[in-house]
Design an enzyme around this catalytic site. Structure first.
Site, PDB file in Angstrom:
ATOM      1  N   ASP A  54       9.964  10.807  -3.394  1.00  0.00           N
ATOM      2  CA  ASP A  54       9.012   9.719  -3.636  1.00  0.00           C
ATOM      3  C   ASP A  54       9.698   8.550  -4.323  1.00  0.00           C
ATOM      4  O   ASP A  54      10.377   8.710  -5.340  1.00  0.00           O
ATOM      5  CB  ASP A  54       7.855  10.199  -4.519  1.00  0.00           C
ATOM      6  CG  ASP A  54       6.934   9.051  -4.905  1.00  0.00           C
ATOM      7  OD1 ASP A  54       6.177   8.579  -4.024  1.00  0.00           O
ATOM      8  OD2 ASP A  54       6.984   8.607  -6.067  1.00  0.00           O
ATOM      9  N   TYR A  59      10.426   0.395  -8.425  1.00  0.00           N
ATOM     10  CA  TYR A  59      11.463   1.112  -9.152  1.00  0.00           C
ATOM     11  C   TYR A  59      12.811   0.406  -9.002  1.00  0.00           C
ATOM     12  O   TYR A  59      13.491   0.521  -7.990  1.00  0.00           O
ATOM     13  CB  TYR A  59      11.585   2.554  -8.658  1.00  0.00           C
ATOM     14  CG  TYR A  59      10.300   3.354  -8.704  1.00  0.00           C
ATOM     15  CD1 TYR A  59       9.251   3.016  -9.551  1.00  0.00           C
ATOM     16  CD2 TYR A  59      10.133   4.459  -7.878  1.00  0.00           C
ATOM     17  CE1 TYR A  59       8.068   3.746  -9.579  1.00  0.00           C
ATOM     18  CE2 TYR A  59       8.962   5.217  -7.910  1.00  0.00           C
ATOM     19  CZ  TYR A  59       7.934   4.843  -8.761  1.00  0.00           C
ATOM     20  OH  TYR A  59       6.772   5.581  -8.778  1.00  0.00           O
ATOM     21  N   LYS A  85       5.511   2.933  -1.556  1.00  0.00           N
ATOM     22  CA  LYS A  85       4.276   2.305  -2.002  1.00  0.00           C
ATOM     23  C   LYS A  85       4.211   0.834  -1.591  1.00  0.00           C
ATOM     24  O   LYS A  85       5.239   0.235  -1.265  1.00  0.00           O
ATOM     25  CB  LYS A  85       4.147   2.444  -3.524  1.00  0.00           C
ATOM     26  CG  LYS A  85       4.251   3.916  -3.962  1.00  0.00           C
ATOM     27  CD  LYS A  85       4.333   4.089  -5.447  1.00  0.00           C
ATOM     28  CE  LYS A  85       4.546   5.556  -5.802  1.00  0.00           C
ATOM     29  NZ  LYS A  85       5.928   6.004  -5.537  1.00  0.00           N
TER      30      LYS A  85
END
Length: 340
Positions: A54, A59, A85
């Site tokens: 994930d 990030y 995402k």
């Protein structure tokens, strides 16, 4: 628990390993991780049998996706499950003009929130470019919670339930992505999203743990009813369930308050009696719930990762869980693992 025993991802035609590699740390949160360590952790996870990874554009301003793509590119794509995402657009910019906090040595992109239909489509395509993988299996709408958006959260939520939902629903209908959901820090936001839209899954950070089970009241039962999968991150409540009730222990990114320290001390006493490491109990508790097929763990070193993998498989007797419930340290209705 066996790391290689895959389970069905809710109602979707995907099967995931119960331990997922959480790639936030390799985005260089708080302090840098070098390229060799990042790759070594992913390869170590793979060699141990982990097949769910994930990541997110947030990030490291894209760095985590770049590193995941680099390390996974030559794996058999059908053997792994990848989630990322939407909700932020990344635009190239001079490093000197970017506020990277809390990331360090991140990729030179500024982040702009965008939950519109067009912004979601662009974010999805941009992620595939950074990953250099031909498809994404799972896509979450990211950070439409109070923790991230504060007073503007109600407006942000409505915007996402319109634009981002429409985009991801279309991508799912077209078979471009298999599962769509919401990734946030509050179960209440997940619950409202599931009541409003036909989501397949959720990524919930820290709100279903040995210390927090309020999501058993409404959210997790609705997930079982709808057969929606919940990936749990932050299973250590940002630290204290890994370190124990030591001086300076962190709970939800802040010093743990007295009542939490006392509760953890009580759990630790039961752990000592049964020879169970506290982190092992924290990890294994989470994936005992029938709606939770995977626990996402983020680590900074290969040694930390190896400890997490060992904790996941550590034998825990059924009596341990029963004693936690007898002492009021765990809800009576909380599902627990079978003794091993």
């Amino acid at each position: 628990m066996n790391l290689t025993d895959k389970s069905k991802f809710g109602r979707v035609d995907l099967h995931v390993t119960p331990f997922a590699f959480g790639a936030a740390p390799i985005g260089n949160i708080f302090r840098p991780i070098d390229e060799e360590t990042s790759d070594a952790m992913i390869q170590t996870a793979w060699d141990a049998g982990v097949r769910y990874f994930d990541t997110a554009p947030m990030y490291g301003h894209g760095l985590s996706e770049l590193r995941c793509g680099h390390s996974l590119r030559w794996k058999n794509r059908d053997d792994l499950v990848l989630s990322s995402k939407v909700g932020r657009i990344l635009k190239p910019k001079k490093r000197s003009e970017i506020d990277f906090a809390p990331w360090t040595d991140a990729a030179p992109n500024e982040m702009i929130f965008d939950y519109s239909y067009d912004g979601t489509m662009r974010a999805f395509e941009d992620s595939l470019q950074r990953l250099a993988l031909e498809h994404m299996d799972i896509c979450f709408i990211h950070d439409i919670d109070v923790f991230t958006r504060g007073n503007e959260q109600p407006e942000v939520f409505e915007h996402a339930m319109d634009g981002a939902w429409k985009a991801l629903s279309q991508l799912r209908d077209e078979g471009v992505v298999k599962a769509i959901g919401v990734g946030v820090n509050e179960w209440e936001v997940c619950h409202e999203a599931l009541k409003r839209r036909d989501f397949d899954c959720f990524l919930l950070a820290g709100r279903y743990t040995l210390l927090e089970q309020d999501s058993l009241n409404e959210f997790l039962p609705l997930c079982e009813e709808r057969n929606a999968a919940v990936v749990v991150g932050g299973g250590f409540n940002s630290g204290i369930l890994a370190t124990g009730a030591i001086e300076g222990a962190k709970y939800n990114y802040a010093p743990a308050p007295k009542e939490i320290m006392e509760r953890v001390s009580g759990i630790e006493a039961v752990c000592r009696e049964h020879g169970v490491p506290l982190p092992a109990a924290a990890i294994q508790f989470v994936v005992a719930h029938p709606a939770v097929p995977a626990f996402a763990a983020g680590t900074r070193t290969v040694e930390q990762l190896e400890k997490n993998l060992a904790w996941f498989s550590h034998p825990i007797p059924a009596e341990f869980w029963a004693e936690l419930k007898r002492k009021g340290l765990l809800r009576d209705d909380a599902p627990t693992p079978a003794g091993n």
